[in-house]
Design a protein around this motif. Structure first.
Motif, short mmCIF file in Angstrom:
data_model
loop_
_atom_site.label_atom_id
_atom_site.label_comp_id
_atom_site.label_asym_id
_atom_site.label_seq_id
_atom_site.Cartn_x
_atom_site.Cartn_y
_atom_site.Cartn_z
N VAL A 106 47.90 -1.87 34.91
CA VAL A 106 49.16 -1.42 35.53
C VAL A 106 49.43 -2.25 36.80
O VAL A 106 50.56 -2.70 37.02
CB VAL A 106 49.09 0.09 35.85
CG1 VAL A 106 50.26 0.52 36.73
CG2 VAL A 106 49.08 0.91 34.56
N LEU A 107 48.40 -2.46 37.61
CA LEU A 107 48.58 -3.22 38.85
C LEU A 107 49.00 -4.68 38.55
O LEU A 107 49.77 -5.27 39.30
CB LEU A 107 47.29 -3.21 39.69
CG LEU A 107 47.00 -1.90 40.43
CD1 LEU A 107 45.64 -1.97 41.12
CD2 LEU A 107 48.08 -1.59 41.45
N THR A 108 48.49 -5.23 37.44
CA THR A 108 48.88 -6.59 37.07
C THR A 108 50.36 -6.65 36.68
O THR A 108 51.07 -7.59 37.05
CB THR A 108 48.00 -7.10 35.90
OG1 THR A 108 46.63 -6.95 36.27
CG2 THR A 108 48.26 -8.56 35.60
N VAL A 109 50.82 -5.62 35.96
CA VAL A 109 52.25 -5.54 35.61
C VAL A 109 53.08 -5.39 36.89
O VAL A 109 54.12 -6.04 37.04
CB VAL A 109 52.50 -4.36 34.63
CG1 VAL A 109 53.99 -4.20 34.37
CG2 VAL A 109 51.76 -4.59 33.32
N VAL A 110 52.60 -4.56 37.81
CA VAL A 110 53.31 -4.36 39.09
C VAL A 110 53.40 -5.70 39.84
O VAL A 110 54.43 -6.04 40.41
CB VAL A 110 52.60 -3.29 39.95
CG1 VAL A 110 53.18 -3.24 41.37
CG2 VAL A 110 52.73 -1.91 39.31
N GLU A 111 52.30 -6.47 39.81
CA GLU A 111 52.30 -7.79 40.46
C GLU A 111 53.42 -8.68 39.93
O GLU A 111 54.15 -9.31 40.69
CB GLU A 111 50.97 -8.51 40.18
CG GLU A 111 49.87 -8.25 41.18
CD GLU A 111 48.62 -9.05 40.85
OE1 GLU A 111 48.31 -9.23 39.66
OE2 GLU A 111 47.96 -9.49 41.79
N LEU B 67 52.78 -8.59 49.92
CA LEU B 67 52.68 -7.53 48.91
C LEU B 67 51.70 -7.92 47.80
O LEU B 67 50.87 -7.11 47.38
CB LEU B 67 54.06 -7.26 48.30
CG LEU B 67 54.99 -6.36 49.12
CD1 LEU B 67 56.35 -6.26 48.44
CD2 LEU B 67 54.37 -4.97 49.26
N LEU B 68 51.82 -9.16 47.34
CA LEU B 68 50.96 -9.60 46.23
C LEU B 68 49.49 -9.66 46.67
O LEU B 68 48.59 -9.36 45.88
CB LEU B 68 51.43 -10.95 45.70
CG LEU B 68 52.75 -10.88 44.93
CD1 LEU B 68 53.36 -12.26 44.73
CD2 LEU B 68 52.53 -10.22 43.58
N PHE B 69 49.26 -10.01 47.93
CA PHE B 69 47.89 -10.06 48.43
C PHE B 69 47.30 -8.64 48.51
O PHE B 69 46.13 -8.43 48.18
CB PHE B 69 47.85 -10.75 49.79
CG PHE B 69 46.46 -11.02 50.29
CD1 PHE B 69 45.65 -11.95 49.65
CD2 PHE B 69 45.96 -10.34 51.39
CE1 PHE B 69 44.35 -12.20 50.10
CE2 PHE B 69 44.67 -10.59 51.85
CZ PHE B 69 43.87 -11.52 51.20
N ILE B 70 48.13 -7.69 48.92
CA ILE B 70 47.65 -6.29 49.01
C ILE B 70 47.28 -5.77 47.61
O ILE B 70 46.24 -5.13 47.44
CB ILE B 70 48.74 -5.39 49.67
CG1 ILE B 70 48.85 -5.73 51.16
CG2 ILE B 70 48.42 -3.91 49.49
CD1 ILE B 70 50.04 -5.12 51.85
N ILE B 71 48.12 -6.09 46.63
CA ILE B 71 47.81 -5.63 45.26
C ILE B 71 46.53 -6.30 44.76
O ILE B 71 45.67 -5.65 44.14
CB ILE B 71 48.99 -5.94 44.30
CG1 ILE B 71 50.23 -5.19 44.75
CG2 ILE B 71 48.64 -5.55 42.87
CD1 ILE B 71 51.50 -5.57 44.01
N ALA B 72 46.37 -7.59 45.06
CA ALA B 72 45.15 -8.30 44.64
C ALA B 72 43.92 -7.68 45.30
O ALA B 72 42.87 -7.53 44.67
CB ALA B 72 45.26 -9.79 44.99
N LEU B 73 44.06 -7.29 46.57
CA LEU B 73 42.94 -6.64 47.27
C LEU B 73 42.58 -5.32 46.60
O LEU B 73 41.39 -5.01 46.43
CB LEU B 73 43.30 -6.38 48.73
CG LEU B 73 43.03 -7.48 49.75
CD1 LEU B 73 43.46 -7.03 51.14
CD2 LEU B 73 41.56 -7.89 49.76
N ALA B 74 43.59 -4.56 46.20
CA ALA B 74 43.35 -3.28 45.53
C ALA B 74 42.62 -3.51 44.20
O ALA B 74 41.66 -2.80 43.86
CB ALA B 74 44.66 -2.55 45.29
N LYS B 75 43.07 -4.52 43.45
CA LYS B 75 42.43 -4.83 42.16
C LYS B 75 40.97 -5.25 42.37
O LYS B 75 40.07 -4.80 41.66
CB LYS B 75 43.20 -5.94 41.43
CG LYS B 75 44.52 -5.47 40.84
CD LYS B 75 45.37 -6.63 40.35
CE LYS B 75 44.82 -7.25 39.09
NZ LYS B 75 45.68 -8.39 38.64
N ALA B 76 40.76 -6.12 43.35
CA ALA B 76 39.40 -6.60 43.62
C ALA B 76 38.51 -5.43 44.04
O ALA B 76 37.35 -5.34 43.64
CB ALA B 76 39.43 -7.68 44.71
#
Lengths: 73, 189
Positions: A27-32, A45-54
């Motif tokens: 889901v987070l990848t789709v949001v990205e 924004l994209l860095f924050i999502i990547a941090l959440a995924k990591a």
């Protein structure tokens, strides 16, 4: 009160946790992808999502929390 | 006597984990350097890469992490069948990721000689692909050992090592994917 789980239940719970983690990562990848097109590739924004995924991978797949425990993962 | 042996095994496991994580810290510095290079040279731009391909290879790598986790959890509960199947699927997905990046993305319109865009794209995907390749080899070594019955719930450090390494390679891609495909506006190379 502590609940003692049987090995079968522990395994099922671990598998379920893996499925949930994978679904959230997807889901987070789709949001990205959506954020990229909606914000012209906002780095913050994209860095924050990547941090959440990591963080999810580190916590649930790489077992950072149990790094010093005496049990195997 | 058995307690002493168990304690020694636990100490060894802790030191093994410490060694692995220290190694991963050195890798973070290297891949972090690549990310700094990307933002320094590309700024808020990116080359026009195939978005569908980038999304698919990302999902493939995330799926491989899921199956690796499944394999590790299976051997931790002495479930040999799910362990072997999970590991095999992980290896196959790793190969598919490599095919996607090296076989398709590298045949796109951006060439290694296309200035900073080519240099950064091929440098980052190349170094990451090298790690994926070493991970795949590692997975198939563990798979062969698993077929010989070398792992159990009590002793599967090799599987744990392989799994953490593979997830680390996934974490690197979690940052590389937006850095290469999503962040910034398209610059026509």
């Amino acid at each position: 009160m502590t609940t003692l789980l049987t090995p079968q239940k522990k395994k099922a719970a671990a598998f379920r946790r893996g499925v949930m983690t994978f679904l959230i990562l997807t889901v987070l990848t789709v949001v990205e992808l959506w954020v990229s097109s909606a914000t012209a590739g906002s780095p913050a924004l994209l860095f924050i999502i990547a941090l959440a995924k990591a963080g999810l991978i580190l916590w649930y797949f790489m077992h950072v929390a149990s790094l010093w425990s005496e049990e195997g993962h | 006597m058995a307690t002493v042996a168990t304690h020694a095994a636990h100490s060894r496991l802790k030191f093994n984990r410490l060694g692995l994580w220290l190694f991963l810290v050195t890798e973070v510095f290297m891949f972090g350097g690549f990310l700094v290079m990307r933002f320094h040279l590309w700024g808020n731009t990116r080359p026009d890469l195939d978005q569908t391909l980038g999304f698919i290879v990302t999902l493939i790598l995330l799926s491989s992490s899921f199956f690796m986790n499944r394999a590790e959890m299976a051997i931790a509960h002495d479930d040999r069948k799910n362990f072997l199947v999970g590991l095999l699927i992980t290896g196959v997905l790793g190969v598919l990721f490599l095919v996607g990046v090296v076989g398709f993305e590298w045949r796109g319109h951006v060439r290694p000689t296309d200035g900073v865009y080519g240099a950064v794209l091929y440098g980052m995907t190349g170094m990451h692909a090298l790690h994926v390749l070493s991970g795949i080899i590692f997975i198939f070594v563990i798979l062969l050992n698993g077929l010989k019955g070398r792992y159990s719930s009590a002793d599967h450090w090799g599987v744990e090592f392989c799994a953490i390494y593979w997830h680390f390679v996934d974490v690197v891609w979690v940052f590389f994917y937006p850095a290469l495909y999503l962040i910034g506006t398209v610059a026509h190379v």
